[in-house]
Design a protein around this motif. Structure first.
Motif, PDB file in Angstrom:
ATOM      1  N   ILE A  67       0.813  -1.216   0.000  1.00  0.00           N
ATOM      2  CA  ILE A  67       0.000   0.000   0.000  1.00  0.00           C
ATOM      3  C   ILE A  67       0.846   1.266   0.000  1.00  0.00           C
ATOM      4  O   ILE A  67       0.395   2.321   0.439  1.00  0.00           O
ATOM      5  CB  ILE A  67      -0.957   0.016   1.203  1.00  0.00           C
ATOM      6  N   THR A  68       2.088   1.180  -0.456  1.00  0.00           N
ATOM      7  CA  THR A  68       2.959   2.350  -0.453  1.00  0.00           C
ATOM      8  C   THR A  68       3.474   2.664  -1.842  1.00  0.00           C
ATOM      9  O   THR A  68       3.473   1.819  -2.738  1.00  0.00           O
ATOM     10  CB  THR A  68       4.173   2.144   0.479  1.00  0.00           C
ATOM     11  N   ARG A  69       3.931   3.899  -1.998  1.00  0.00           N
ATOM     12  CA  ARG A  69       4.540   4.355  -3.230  1.00  0.00           C
ATOM     13  C   ARG A  69       5.777   5.165  -2.849  1.00  0.00           C
ATOM     14  O   ARG A  69       5.665   6.221  -2.222  1.00  0.00           O
ATOM     15  CB  ARG A  69       3.573   5.239  -4.015  1.00  0.00           C
ATOM     16  N   GLY A  70       6.936   4.643  -3.191  1.00  0.00           N
ATOM     17  CA  GLY A  70       8.165   5.341  -2.836  1.00  0.00           C
ATOM     18  C   GLY A  70       8.349   5.492  -1.341  1.00  0.00           C
ATOM     19  O   GLY A  70       8.902   6.496  -0.879  1.00  0.00           O
ATOM     20  N   GLY A  71       7.855   4.524  -0.568  1.00  0.00           N
ATOM     21  CA  GLY A  71       8.013   4.566   0.882  1.00  0.00           C
ATOM     22  C   GLY A  71       6.896   5.288   1.610  1.00  0.00           C
ATOM     23  O   GLY A  71       6.840   5.264   2.845  1.00  0.00           O
ATOM     24  N   SER A  72       5.985   5.940   0.883  1.00  0.00           N
ATOM     25  CA  SER A  72       4.860   6.649   1.507  1.00  0.00           C
ATOM     26  C   SER A  72       3.549   5.930   1.201  1.00  0.00           C
ATOM     27  O   SER A  72       3.420   5.253   0.186  1.00  0.00           O
ATOM     28  CB  SER A  72       4.782   8.087   0.977  1.00  0.00           C
ATOM     29  N   ARG A  73       2.585   6.119   2.082  1.00  0.00           N
ATOM     30  CA  ARG A  73       1.280   5.488   1.859  1.00  0.00           C
ATOM     31  C   ARG A  73       0.664   5.976   0.557  1.00  0.00           C
ATOM     32  O   ARG A  73       0.866   7.114   0.142  1.00  0.00           O
ATOM     33  CB  ARG A  73       0.327   5.834   3.005  1.00  0.00           C
ATOM     34  N   TRP A  74      -0.125   5.107  -0.056  1.00  0.00           N
ATOM     35  CA  TRP A  74      -0.871   5.526  -1.235  1.00  0.00           C
ATOM     36  C   TRP A  74      -1.654   6.808  -0.921  1.00  0.00           C
ATOM     37  O   TRP A  74      -2.283   6.909   0.152  1.00  0.00           O
ATOM     38  CB  TRP A  74      -1.860   4.457  -1.652  1.00  0.00           C
ATOM     39  N   PRO A  75      -1.686   7.782  -1.812  1.00  0.00           N
ATOM     40  CA  PRO A  75      -2.447   9.013  -1.579  1.00  0.00           C
ATOM     41  C   PRO A  75      -3.929   8.774  -1.280  1.00  0.00           C
ATOM     42  O   PRO A  75      -4.545   9.562  -0.560  1.00  0.00           O
ATOM     43  CB  PRO A  75      -2.264   9.794  -2.883  1.00  0.00           C
ATOM     44  N   ILE A  76      -4.497   7.702  -1.818  1.00  0.00           N
ATOM     45  CA  ILE A  76      -5.920   7.447  -1.598  1.00  0.00           C
ATOM     46  C   ILE A  76      -6.249   7.287  -0.121  1.00  0.00           C
ATOM     47  O   ILE A  76      -7.346   7.641   0.330  1.00  0.00           O
ATOM     48  CB  ILE A  76      -6.389   6.209  -2.408  1.00  0.00           C
ATOM     49  N   PHE A  77      -5.309   6.811   0.689  1.00  0.00           N
ATOM     50  CA  PHE A  77      -5.565   6.655   2.116  1.00  0.00           C
ATOM     51  C   PHE A  77      -5.760   8.011   2.783  1.00  0.00           C
ATOM     52  O   PHE A  77      -6.612   8.165   3.660  1.00  0.00           O
ATOM     53  CB  PHE A  77      -4.403   5.909   2.792  1.00  0.00           C
ATOM     54  N   ASP A  78      -4.977   8.993   2.396  1.00  0.00           N
ATOM     55  CA  ASP A  78      -5.061  10.315   3.017  1.00  0.00           C
ATOM     56  C   ASP A  78      -6.161  11.177   2.416  1.00  0.00           C
ATOM     57  O   ASP A  78      -6.728  12.041   3.101  1.00  0.00           O
ATOM     58  CB  ASP A  78      -3.714  11.033   2.883  1.00  0.00           C
ATOM     59  N   MET A 153      -9.167   5.601 -12.947  1.00  0.00           N
ATOM     60  CA  MET A 153      -7.853   5.931 -13.487  1.00  0.00           C
ATOM     61  C   MET A 153      -7.931   6.343 -14.956  1.00  0.00           C
ATOM     62  O   MET A 153      -7.177   7.194 -15.412  1.00  0.00           O
ATOM     63  CB  MET A 153      -6.893   4.759 -13.314  1.00  0.00           C
ATOM     64  N   ARG A 154      -8.835   5.745 -15.689  1.00  0.00           N
ATOM     65  CA  ARG A 154      -9.024   6.118 -17.088  1.00  0.00           C
ATOM     66  C   ARG A 154      -9.577   7.540 -17.177  1.00  0.00           C
ATOM     67  O   ARG A 154      -9.176   8.321 -18.038  1.00  0.00           O
ATOM     68  CB  ARG A 154      -9.976   5.123 -17.767  1.00  0.00           C
ATOM     69  N   SER A 155     -10.480   7.895 -16.277  1.00  0.00           N
ATOM     70  CA  SER A 155     -11.085   9.222 -16.282  1.00  0.00           C
ATOM     71  C   SER A 155     -10.141  10.291 -15.747  1.00  0.00           C
ATOM     72  O   SER A 155     -10.286  11.468 -16.087  1.00  0.00           O
ATOM     73  CB  SER A 155     -12.376   9.213 -15.453  1.00  0.00           C
ATOM     74  N   HIS A 156      -9.187   9.868 -14.911  1.00  0.00           N
ATOM     75  CA  HIS A 156      -8.292  10.828 -14.268  1.00  0.00           C
ATOM     76  C   HIS A 156      -6.845  10.339 -14.370  1.00  0.00           C
ATOM     77  O   HIS A 156      -6.221   9.977 -13.375  1.00  0.00           O
ATOM     78  CB  HIS A 156      -8.676  11.012 -12.799  1.00  0.00           C
ATOM     79  N   PRO A 157      -6.293  10.327 -15.576  1.00  0.00           N
ATOM     80  CA  PRO A 157      -4.944   9.774 -15.765  1.00  0.00           C
ATOM     81  C   PRO A 157      -3.852  10.533 -15.014  1.00  0.00           C
ATOM     82  O   PRO A 157      -2.775   9.987 -14.772  1.00  0.00           O
ATOM     83  CB  PRO A 157      -4.731   9.860 -17.285  1.00  0.00           C
ATOM     84  N   ASP A 158      -4.123  11.786 -14.632  1.00  0.00           N
ATOM     85  CA  ASP A 158      -3.108  12.580 -13.939  1.00  0.00           C
ATOM     86  C   ASP A 158      -3.214  12.498 -12.416  1.00  0.00           C
ATOM     87  O   ASP A 158      -2.404  13.090 -11.709  1.00  0.00           O
ATOM     88  CB  ASP A 158      -3.217  14.054 -14.368  1.00  0.00           C
ATOM     89  N   VAL A 159      -4.225  11.790 -11.925  1.00  0.00           N
ATOM     90  CA  VAL A 159      -4.410  11.647 -10.478  1.00  0.00           C
ATOM     91  C   VAL A 159      -3.813  10.305 -10.050  1.00  0.00           C
ATOM     92  O   VAL A 159      -4.287   9.250 -10.456  1.00  0.00           O
ATOM     93  CB  VAL A 159      -5.905  11.708 -10.097  1.00  0.00           C
ATOM     94  N   GLU A 160      -2.796  10.340  -9.243  1.00  0.00           N
ATOM     95  CA  GLU A 160      -2.109   9.117  -8.809  1.00  0.00           C
ATOM     96  C   GLU A 160      -2.570   8.737  -7.403  1.00  0.00           C
ATOM     97  O   GLU A 160      -1.956   9.112  -6.409  1.00  0.00           O
ATOM     98  CB  GLU A 160      -0.593   9.319  -8.855  1.00  0.00           C
ATOM     99  N   LEU A 161      -3.669   8.000  -7.345  1.00  0.00           N
ATOM    100  CA  LEU A 161      -4.228   7.606  -6.056  1.00  0.00           C
ATOM    101  C   LEU A 161      -3.484   6.430  -5.433  1.00  0.00           C
ATOM    102  O   LEU A 161      -3.477   6.269  -4.213  1.00  0.00           O
ATOM    103  CB  LEU A 161      -5.706   7.238  -6.201  1.00  0.00           C
TER     104      LEU A 161
END
Length: 405
Positions: A67-78, A153-161
């Motif tokens: 559930i992490t990206r680059g050592g940080s939690r996925w943005p969707i959690f926050d 993700m298809r609707s929001h390709p620039d949002v990295e959840l």
């Protein structure tokens, strides 16, 4: 009704009453126990997860890397969750989601109804669905609604959840869809306690991974081929296998049945051809991908061929009609969402991309070559894409070392 065909694998009928965290070095024998594979920031056990995937065996992925990206939690959690739960919506940050995405149209399944072996779908705005979810415990609601198959993700390709866990990242299907800018197989699911998905296998017998952002899911699985013994006299699969009829120890497939509860922060891997059913045990938010790669693409291709044979049998009495094979391809796409042309476009795209970039070329080209060589023996497939297949094969042979040709 078109028949349904699955590949058969050998499995153990050993029964275990509880799911537990196994020693990840244990033998990868399919049994009623679903292993939890813990992968930490150092990628410990990463190879074990890949081994389960290559052997088509389910497991639950746990640990920070899930559930992490680059050592940080996925943005969707926050962004999509809050610290304290509310009645009806649990930990969902309803205000934020409504503010950002409230006007979007989302697909919603009616879990209290059955149509053609599935829940009928409708559409709502995201705001309308969240309003429904907020008041779900109110007795005025007679239907359980499940937001599912939402192409966020298809609707929001620039949002990295979130970020795909590394062990699931070799994904030819969504790579192709993203490259071509077409509908993908990456979804967001959101539902109240009691929402569920009926018994099914995933599109084109692809793999699936599903990560819980919040909430719990109960999964019921049967190994590939086991579902054939659940069909009725007309060849129909059961709609709901959670009932006592199927869960009883007296049922002839009880020892093949697997059940597991997936917690928040865990991701489950569903192998190719494994039929499953899913129940939300509380308000749940999850992300799900269907995908295939070098490991399961032969299963996808074989399933496509077998299903075409089934389509052909169903309309054999119309064989004299003009372009009968073309009509079979139309029906195949209507039934599976893919036909030969769709599938081969993906394979050829990935092959040429790997050759041009030399990205994973030695790793991915061999199974692609095997598929295309199989296509050359399939008269129908050649009618669909002979020029493209021959061109791709020429490129592959040109770039392969002599000992690999």
């Amino acid at each position: 009704m078109l028949c349904e065909i699955s590949l058969v694998i050998h499995y153990s009928t050993m029964h275990q009453e509880q799911v537990k965290e196994n020693d990840c070095t244990a033998s990868l024998e399919v049994c009623n126990e679903i292993t939890r594979v813990h992968i930490d920031a150092n990628q410990t056990n990463h190879s074990v997860a890949l081994d389960y995937i290559s052997k088509n065996i389910p497991f639950i992925l746990t640990g920070d890397v899930c559930i992490t990206r680059g050592g940080s939690r996925w943005p969707i959690f926050d962004l999509w969750l809050q610290d304290e739960p509310n009645e009806g919506t649990g930990y969902l940050n309803v205000d934020y989601i409504c503010q950002k995405y409230g006007d979007e149209t989302v697909p919603v399944a009616r879990c209290g109804r059955e149509e053609y072996g599935a829940h009928p779908k409708t559409e709502m705005t995201f705001r309308e669905y969240l309003n429904y979810l907020t008041s779900f415990n109110n007795s005025s609601h007679t239907d359980c609604l499940y937001l599912k198959d939402y192409h966020f993700m298809r609707s929001h390709p620039d949002v990295e959840l979130y970020e795909t866990p590394a062990c699931f990242s070799s994904d030819w299907l969504n790579e192709y869809c993203c490259d071509k800018g077409i509908d993908d197989y990456r979804f967001v699911y959101m539902g109240p306690k009691g929402s569920w998905t009926p018994f099914h296998a995933d599109v084109l017998r692809s793999y699936s991974w599903s990560a819980n952002v919040c909430g719990k899911k109960r999964w019921i699985l049967y190994p590939s081929g086991g579902e054939d013994k659940l069909k009725d006299k007309l060849g129909n699969l059961p709609f709901d296998v959670s009932t006592e009829q199927y869960a009883s120890v007296a049922h002839h497939l009880y020892k093949q049945r697997m059940e597991v509860v997936q917690e928040a922060g865990e991701a489950i891997f569903i192998p190719s051809g494994w039929h499953h059913q899913v129940h939300n045990l509380e308000v749940t938010l999850s992300v799900n991908h269907n995908w295939f790669n070098r490991n399961n693409v032969p299963k996808c291709w074989q399933y496509l061929q077998e299903t075409l044979s089934c389509v052909q049998r169903q309309i054999d009495d119309c064989r004299d009609m003009h372009d009968w094979h073309g009509h079979c391809q139309v029906l195949l796409r209507a039934y599976l969402g893919f036909n030969y042309g769709d599938f081969l476009k993906i394979i050829i795209h990935i092959a040429k991309k790997r050759i041009l970039t030399n990205e994973d070329a030695n790793y991915d080209v061999q199974p692609i070559l095997a598929i295309l060589q199989s296509v050359c023996k399939d008269e129908i497939a050649l009618q669909v894409s002979q020029v493209e297949v021959n061109d791709c094969l020429a490129h592959l042979y040109k770039h392969l070392p002599d000992n690999k040709k």
